[in-house]
Design an enzyme around this catalytic site. Structure first.
Site, PDB file in Angstrom:
ATOM      1  N   SER A 182       0.883  -1.205   0.066  1.00 54.24           N
ATOM      2  CA  SER A 182      -0.080  -0.094   0.007  1.00 54.24           C
ATOM      3  C   SER A 182       0.884   1.330  -0.090  1.00 54.24           C
ATOM      4  CB  SER A 182      -1.158   0.183   1.392  1.00 54.24           C
ATOM      5  OG  SER A 182      -0.178  -0.052   2.374  1.00 54.24           O
ATOM      6  N   HIS A 210      -5.674  -4.674  -1.823  1.00 59.26           N
ATOM      7  CA  HIS A 210      -5.570  -3.728  -2.822  1.00 59.26           C
ATOM      8  C   HIS A 210      -5.682  -4.334  -3.965  1.00 59.26           C
ATOM      9  CE1 HIS A 210      -4.726  -0.076  -0.268  1.00 59.26           C
ATOM     10  NE2 HIS A 210      -4.146  -0.775   0.532  1.00 59.26           N
ATOM     11  N   LYS A 241     -12.657  -2.354   0.267  1.00 61.88           N
ATOM     12  CA  LYS A 241     -11.895  -1.493  -0.854  1.00 61.88           C
ATOM     13  C   LYS A 241     -12.555  -1.558  -2.254  1.00 61.88           C
ATOM     14  CE  LYS A 241      -7.561  -1.077   1.817  1.00 61.88           C
ATOM     15  NZ  LYS A 241      -6.956  -2.256   2.502  1.00 61.88           N
TER      16      LYS A 241
HETATM   17  C1  PLP Z   1      -6.811  -2.386   4.082  1.00 65.07           C
HETATM   18  C2  PLP Z   1      -5.908  -3.710   4.258  1.00 65.07           C
HETATM   19  C3  PLP Z   1      -6.261  -4.664   5.232  1.00 65.07           C
HETATM   20  C4  PLP Z   1      -7.564  -4.295   6.308  1.00 65.07           C
HETATM   21  O1  PLP Z   1      -8.745  -4.488   5.456  1.00 65.07           O
HETATM   22  P1  PLP Z   1      -9.872  -4.425   6.467  1.00 65.07           P
HETATM   23  O2  PLP Z   1     -10.998  -5.149   5.695  1.00 65.07           O
HETATM   24  O3  PLP Z   1     -10.150  -3.029   6.224  1.00 65.07           O
HETATM   25  O4  PLP Z   1      -9.781  -4.830   7.835  1.00 65.07           O
HETATM   26  C5  PLP Z   1      -5.431  -5.805   5.272  1.00 65.07           C
HETATM   27  N1  PLP Z   1      -4.311  -5.966   4.691  1.00 65.07           N
HETATM   28  C6  PLP Z   1      -4.299  -5.214   3.507  1.00 65.07           C
HETATM   29  C7  PLP Z   1      -3.043  -5.517   2.845  1.00 65.07           C
HETATM   30  C8  PLP Z   1      -5.029  -3.881   3.333  1.00 65.07           C
HETATM   31  O5  PLP Z   1      -4.513  -3.074   2.469  1.00 65.07           O
END
Ligand code: PLP
Length: 394
Positions: A182, A210, A241
């Site tokens: 990210s 992502h 997301k």
């Molecule tokens: C956003 C993210 C998470 C967390 O996801 P949620 O469903 O919001 O808890 C976990 N791992 C990665 C790589 C992320 O980018």
């Protein structure tokens, strides 16, 4: 309230305020979309993970509203008691089909999925090999497991291979990596990592948060991007997301993996089931993500246009294709100052500073969506241009 505890917390907060500064949440009014209401002023939003724009999709919202009416708000029970509804099972099947796995299991979030997966699958005789830039939830989940942990430098395949070579005594080795990281928006070298896993008889877990919905011809994620759909042993991901931006996470993989999680994974068993309307919304989002490849085409075109503009303006942009565009503004408070100036220009982006990224690697993260129109993108480019000019003159 215990004064000793309060005194310590106050002193530590004061220390934090004086050094790193305290985080303050930005309070947004109204719905997620390509613009956000902040203090009455709409800002063009380049800070959300709503890559396909499905958070505001009318079909997604209608399906959720209908489900809310028919199924109510919450189920007030865990999945293993009376919390499971047909829509939970349908969503699990939909996720498995999207990513090309035998089965999938839902969690309240991907954070929960990552907390629950390692301890359930591995024991003290096993070794986890983890990329240094893996998401915080993977790091915490690995800490909760009894397996030993080896961290290899980010994307360093030579070090990963050395770790594999000298952990041969382990019962299982599990390589753990984000699909897309990210901070840099870079994609794991999956063909090479898979080949190492095969050669050393290791299993592979990818957190594709992502990438799900974003990468690959049908949005199946990193594996499909490399022509390896369905070949990851354990896949974790989020519904928060690209797949509607609501909430929820999952683990997908072989039936034995998923069944084991249903039997023993604590964040699956000891928590409330997902709100059924959220499950319905995610299912609609998956159907749209798979069925409308033009959303990914628009996302790719938007990303490539803005990347080009930012480069032409003289910004240092890390190379890549993912809609995360890291604009490097190295040193001191430059990234934060530029983010603040952009906000005054009507564009919402966030600076990533030390300790989130190493000192000297400060940056602004620009996140593009298929919902951005040409006008949104042009406003962003123009704002970056004016801020660049002001910087050069100061
Ligand atoms: C956003 C993210 C998470 C967390 O996801 P949620 O469903 O919001 O808890 C976990 N791992 C990665 C790589 C992320 O980018």
């Amino acid at each position: 309230m215990n004064a000793t505890l309060l005194d310590r917390l106050r002193a530590e907060l004061e220390q934090r305020r004086a050094t790193a500064g305290l985080r303050r949440d930005l309070v947004v009014s109204g719905a997620q979309g390509p613009t956000l209401g902040v203090g009455g002023e709409p800002l063009v939003n380049f800070a959300s993970n709503d890559y396909l724009g499905l958070a505001g999709d009318p079909e997604v919202l209608d399906s959720a509203q209908e489900a809310l009416r028919d199924l109510g708000l919450g189920v007030a029970a865990g999945r293993v008691l009376c919390g499971t509804r047909t829509v939970h099972s349908e969503l699990e099947a939909g996720i498995a089909e999207l990513v090309g796995a035998e089965d999938a299991v839902l969690y309240s979030s991907c954070f929960d999925a990552n907390l629950g997966v390692f301890d359930a699958l591995l024991g003290p005789d096993d070794v986890i090999l983890s990329d240094a830039l893996n998401h915080a939830s993977l790091i915490d989940g690995i800490r909760l497991a009894q397996a030993r942990r080896r961290v290899f430098a980010h994307a360093d395949l030579d070090e990963l291979e050395r770790c594999l070579a000298d952990s041969a005594e382990a019962r299982h080795r599990l390589i753990v990596t984000d699909g897309v990281f990210s901070m840099d928006g870079d994609v794991v070298a999956l063909p090479q990592v898979s080949e190492l896993a095969r050669r050393y008889d290791a299993a592979l877990l990818v957190d594709d948060s992502h990438a799900t919905g974003v990468l690959g011809a049908t949005g199946a994620g990193t594996a499909e991007h490399f022509g390896l759909k369905g070949r990851i042993d354990v896949l974790t991901g989020t519904l928060g997301k690209a797949l509607g931006g609501g909430a929820g996470g999952f683990v997908a993989g072989s039936r034995a993996v998923v069944e084991t999680l249903r039997q023993v994974s604590r964040p699956y068993i000891f928590t409330n089931a997902m709100v059924p309307a959220l499950a319905v919304a995610a299912l609609t989002a998956i159907r749209i993500a798979r069925g409308r490849p033009e959303l990914r085409e628009r996302l790719a075109a938007n990303t490539s246009w803005l990347r080009g503009e930012l480069r032409d303006l003289g910004y240092e942009v890390l190379p890549g294709e993912h809609p995360i565009i890291p604009v490097m503004l190295r040193g001191g408070t430059l990234a934060r100052d530029v983010a603040a100036a952009l906000r005054r220009e009507g564009v919402l982006v966030f600076a990533l500073s030390h300790p989130v990224v190493p000192a000297g690697e400060e940056r602004i993260r620009v996140q593009v969506s298929a919902s951005h129109t040409a006008e949104h993108l042009e406003r962003a480019a123009a704002a970056f241009g004016r801020v660049r000019t002001a910087l050069a003159g100061s």
